[in-house]
Design a protein around this motif. Structure first.
Motif, mmCIF file in Angstrom:
data_model
loop_
_atom_site.group_PDB
_atom_site.id
_atom_site.type_symbol
_atom_site.label_atom_id
_atom_site.label_comp_id
_atom_site.label_asym_id
_atom_site.label_seq_id
_atom_site.Cartn_x
_atom_site.Cartn_y
_atom_site.Cartn_z
ATOM 1 N N ALA A 60 -8.451 -9.360 6.514
ATOM 2 C CA ALA A 60 -7.820 -8.254 7.249
ATOM 3 C C ALA A 60 -6.672 -7.659 6.446
ATOM 4 O O ALA A 60 -6.508 -6.428 6.382
ATOM 5 N N ALA A 61 -5.864 -8.524 5.806
ATOM 6 C CA ALA A 61 -4.738 -8.026 5.020
ATOM 7 C C ALA A 61 -5.216 -7.242 3.802
ATOM 8 O O ALA A 61 -4.654 -6.189 3.465
ATOM 9 N N LEU A 62 -6.237 -7.724 3.140
ATOM 10 C CA LEU A 62 -6.770 -7.018 1.974
ATOM 11 C C LEU A 62 -7.334 -5.657 2.364
ATOM 12 O O LEU A 62 -7.168 -4.665 1.639
ATOM 13 N N LYS A 63 -7.997 -5.594 3.519
ATOM 14 C CA LYS A 63 -8.542 -4.314 3.987
ATOM 15 C C LYS A 63 -7.418 -3.323 4.300
ATOM 16 O O LYS A 63 -7.494 -2.133 3.938
ATOM 17 N N LEU A 64 -6.375 -3.810 4.964
ATOM 18 C CA LEU A 64 -5.228 -2.947 5.248
ATOM 19 C C LEU A 64 -4.637 -2.389 3.961
ATOM 20 O O LEU A 64 -4.311 -1.201 3.881
ATOM 21 N N TYR A 65 -4.478 -3.252 2.990
ATOM 22 C CA TYR A 65 -3.893 -2.845 1.714
ATOM 23 C C TYR A 65 -4.744 -1.774 1.035
ATOM 24 O O TYR A 65 -4.238 -0.715 0.628
ATOM 25 N N ARG A 66 -6.031 -2.014 0.957
ATOM 26 C CA ARG A 66 -6.902 -1.076 0.247
ATOM 27 C C ARG A 66 -7.079 0.233 1.015
ATOM 28 O O ARG A 66 -7.087 1.321 0.421
ATOM 29 N N ASP A 67 -7.207 0.155 2.329
ATOM 30 C CA ASP A 67 -7.429 1.361 3.137
ATOM 31 C C ASP A 67 -6.222 2.285 3.136
ATOM 32 O O ASP A 67 -6.367 3.499 3.287
ATOM 33 N N ASN A 68 -5.023 1.713 2.979
ATOM 34 C CA ASN A 68 -3.802 2.518 3.092
ATOM 35 C C ASN A 68 -3.097 2.743 1.759
ATOM 36 O O ASN A 68 -2.008 3.306 1.733
ATOM 37 N N PHE A 69 -3.715 2.332 0.668
ATOM 38 C CA PHE A 69 -3.056 2.405 -0.631
ATOM 39 C C PHE A 69 -2.754 3.847 -1.034
ATOM 40 O O PHE A 69 -3.596 4.736 -0.933
ATOM 41 N N LYS A 128 -4.704 2.715 -8.474
ATOM 42 C CA LYS A 128 -5.616 2.202 -7.450
ATOM 43 C C LYS A 128 -5.168 0.804 -7.047
ATOM 44 O O LYS A 128 -4.394 0.156 -7.772
ATOM 45 N N PRO A 129 -5.627 0.297 -5.907
ATOM 46 C CA PRO A 129 -5.176 -1.020 -5.441
ATOM 47 C C PRO A 129 -5.491 -2.129 -6.435
ATOM 48 O O PRO A 129 -6.493 -2.085 -7.142
ATOM 49 N N ALA A 173 0.831 -1.209 0.000
ATOM 50 C CA ALA A 173 0.000 0.000 0.000
ATOM 51 C C ALA A 173 0.863 1.255 0.000
ATOM 52 O O ALA A 173 0.613 2.205 -0.744
ATOM 53 N N LEU A 174 1.898 1.251 0.832
ATOM 54 C CA LEU A 174 2.783 2.412 0.951
ATOM 55 C C LEU A 174 3.493 2.706 -0.365
ATOM 56 O O LEU A 174 3.647 3.864 -0.762
ATOM 57 N N LYS A 175 3.929 1.657 -1.059
ATOM 58 C CA LYS A 175 4.699 1.834 -2.282
ATOM 59 C C LYS A 175 3.819 1.864 -3.541
ATOM 60 O O LYS A 175 4.337 2.056 -4.642
ATOM 61 N N GLY A 176 2.516 1.652 -3.380
ATOM 62 C CA GLY A 176 1.625 1.681 -4.531
ATOM 63 C C GLY A 176 1.883 0.555 -5.508
ATOM 64 O O GLY A 176 1.882 0.754 -6.730
ATOM 65 N N LEU A 177 2.071 -0.664 -4.957
ATOM 66 C CA LEU A 177 2.368 -1.836 -5.777
ATOM 67 C C LEU A 177 1.212 -2.833 -5.737
ATOM 68 O O LEU A 177 0.442 -2.850 -4.768
ATOM 69 N N PRO A 178 1.088 -3.686 -6.736
ATOM 70 C CA PRO A 178 0.090 -4.762 -6.658
ATOM 71 C C PRO A 178 0.464 -5.749 -5.552
ATOM 72 O O PRO A 178 1.648 -5.957 -5.258
ATOM 73 N N PHE A 179 -0.544 -6.369 -4.970
ATOM 74 C CA PHE A 179 -0.366 -7.212 -3.787
ATOM 75 C C PHE A 179 -1.033 -8.562 -4.015
ATOM 76 O O PHE A 179 -2.154 -8.634 -4.493
ATOM 77 N N SER A 180 -0.316 -9.628 -3.663
ATOM 78 C CA SER A 180 -0.868 -10.974 -3.763
ATOM 79 C C SER A 180 -0.817 -11.623 -2.387
ATOM 80 O O SER A 180 0.261 -11.711 -1.788
ATOM 81 N N PHE A 181 -1.980 -12.082 -1.904
ATOM 82 C CA PHE A 181 -2.034 -12.672 -0.568
ATOM 83 C C PHE A 181 -2.146 -14.190 -0.649
ATOM 84 O O PHE A 181 -2.929 -14.729 -1.436
ATOM 85 N N ALA A 182 -1.371 -14.856 0.199
ATOM 86 C CA ALA A 182 -1.301 -16.320 0.199
ATOM 87 C C ALA A 182 -2.452 -16.919 0.999
ATOM 88 O O ALA A 182 -2.249 -17.649 1.974
ATOM 89 N N SER A 183 -3.652 -16.635 0.559
ATOM 90 C CA SER A 183 -4.830 -17.142 1.277
ATOM 91 C C SER A 183 -4.978 -18.647 1.149
ATOM 92 O O SER A 183 -5.699 -19.262 1.936
ATOM 93 N N HIS A 184 -4.255 -19.258 0.210
ATOM 94 C CA HIS A 184 -4.344 -20.711 0.048
ATOM 95 C C HIS A 184 -3.660 -21.462 1.183
ATOM 96 O O HIS A 184 -3.893 -22.649 1.369
ATOM 97 N N PHE A 185 -2.802 -20.764 1.978
ATOM 98 C CA PHE A 185 -2.259 -21.422 3.177
ATOM 99 C C PHE A 185 -2.296 -20.538 4.420
ATOM 100 O O PHE A 185 -1.897 -20.976 5.500
ATOM 101 N N ALA A 186 -2.786 -19.310 4.306
ATOM 102 C CA ALA A 186 -2.965 -18.429 5.471
ATOM 103 C C ALA A 186 -4.353 -17.806 5.418
ATOM 104 O O ALA A 186 -4.498 -16.577 5.410
#
Length: 338
Positions: free
Chosen positions: A205-214, A222-223, A186-199
């Motif tokens: 929560a991680a997706l919300k943090l990313y979008r809220d702080n992008f 945009k995110p 979010a801070l660097k304005g980069l695309p984000f991939s979350f490892a929801s397949h094992f976490a």
């Protein structure tokens, strides 16, 4: 960042995460042939990306030399984006990664993705063997990402330049299984991939943090979030659940700290694990992010996932022992795309 031949599922591109599994009775050379065959098929079926993950000291995973394998897969395909999901940056000097991916982008222009993670992708002893020191750790990840970006931009601190690499536009993604990379993306304005397949428990929560702080950047206005899922699809529900026991055994072996090659399916996995181990594996392979079943069942689960996460992309891991069943699983998903 979308392949020109990519199709979509409800407006969302679908991609492939390949751990280059080494199955019981086979060797790494067989894994590489299977990965190239899979990549060629999923390209034809309209998948967007094909990512490979860096792991070390794992007898069932052949993608330790990730950059080399990316070149192998890119050479076997024509249009699909090929990349890392991801390179574990603390294991490497950023200059080396800039040169490796600069080489890949020069060979396959406009097709290379660079996904970065901050975990070692292995145990501490192996991390030390890779780095020769443990003085560099995950806490230095933001500085390493910045250094890597500077090599590509051509403005590093000092007089060292990345050749090839300098001036090349290689999309950088940050990968995560907690909130750290969500915040940094979010801070660097980069695309984000979350490892929801094992976490799975941290995904929303991680997706919300990313979008809220992008914060918008030259890279993204945009995110842009991608989530990972495990999918094991088959023509019957019974066969899908049988095939899924290979992945369950893989996570069980990791739980026991005794990693193995990918094992064949078994008829009754309850004979293998204890109730406690079953609960632990099922918590990791959460049903919200691990889909096992027929086309109609997978379609319903994917729709629910996209609705819950508002994901911009979905990347699919399918740990399946038999190559023909792995191909069929991705084909079933491919048939769901528009």
């Amino acid at each position: 960042m979308i392949s020109p031949t990519a199709k979509k599922f409800h407006g969302i591109p679908l991609s492939v995460l390949d751990l280059a599994p080494i199955t019981e009775g086979s060797e790494a050379s067989d894994s590489f042939k299977n990965s190239a065959e899979l990549a060629q098929h999923v390209e034809k079926w309209g998948f967007n990306r094909y990512w490979l993950a860096e792991h070390h000291n794992m007898p069932g995973i052949a993608s330790s030399a990730t950059s080399v394998l990316i070149g192998h897969i890119a050479g076997a395909t024509e249009t699909m984006r090929i990349g890392s999901g991801g390179i574990m940056l603390p294991n490497h000097a950023p200059l080396v990664i800039a040169e490796q991916f600069g080489t890949l982008e020069s060979l396959y222009p406009g097709r290379i993705d660079l996904g970065l993670g901050r975990a070692p992708g292995t145990d501490q002893a192996t991390a030390f063997a890779l780095r020769r020191t443990l003085n560099t750790g995950p806490e230095e990840f933001p500085q390493q990402v910045e250094e890597l970006q500077n090599y590509f931009s051509g403005h590093p601190a000092g007089h060292v330049r990345a050749y090839p690499g300098r001036g090349l536009n290689i999309p950088i993604w940050l990968l995560g299984s907690s909130d750290f990379s969500a915040r940094l993306s979010a801070l660097k304005g980069l695309p984000f991939s979350f490892a929801s397949h094992f976490a799975p428990q941290y995904t929303l929560a991680a997706l919300k943090l990313y979008r809220d702080n992008f914060q918008p950047s030259e890279t993204l206005e945009k995110p842009h979030a991608m989530v990972g899922v495990n999918i094991i699809a088959a023509d019957t529900e019974e066969r899908a659940h049988w095939l899924a026991t290979s992945q369950q055994q893989q996570f069980l072996s990791l739980r026991r700290n005794m990693p193995t090659k990918l094992l064949p399916p078994i008829d009754n996995i309850d004979e293998v694990w204890s109730p406690y181990e079953r609960a632990a594996v099922e918590q990791t392979l959460d049903s919200g992010y691990t889909f096992v079943g027929t086309a109609e069942m997978i379609k319903e689960k994917l729709e629910e996932l996209i609705d819950n996460t508002k994901a911009d992309e979905v990347i699919i891991n399918s740990q399946i022992f038999y190559q023909k069943d792995r191909l069929r699983s991705y084909e079933i998903v491919g048939e769901l795309m528009e």
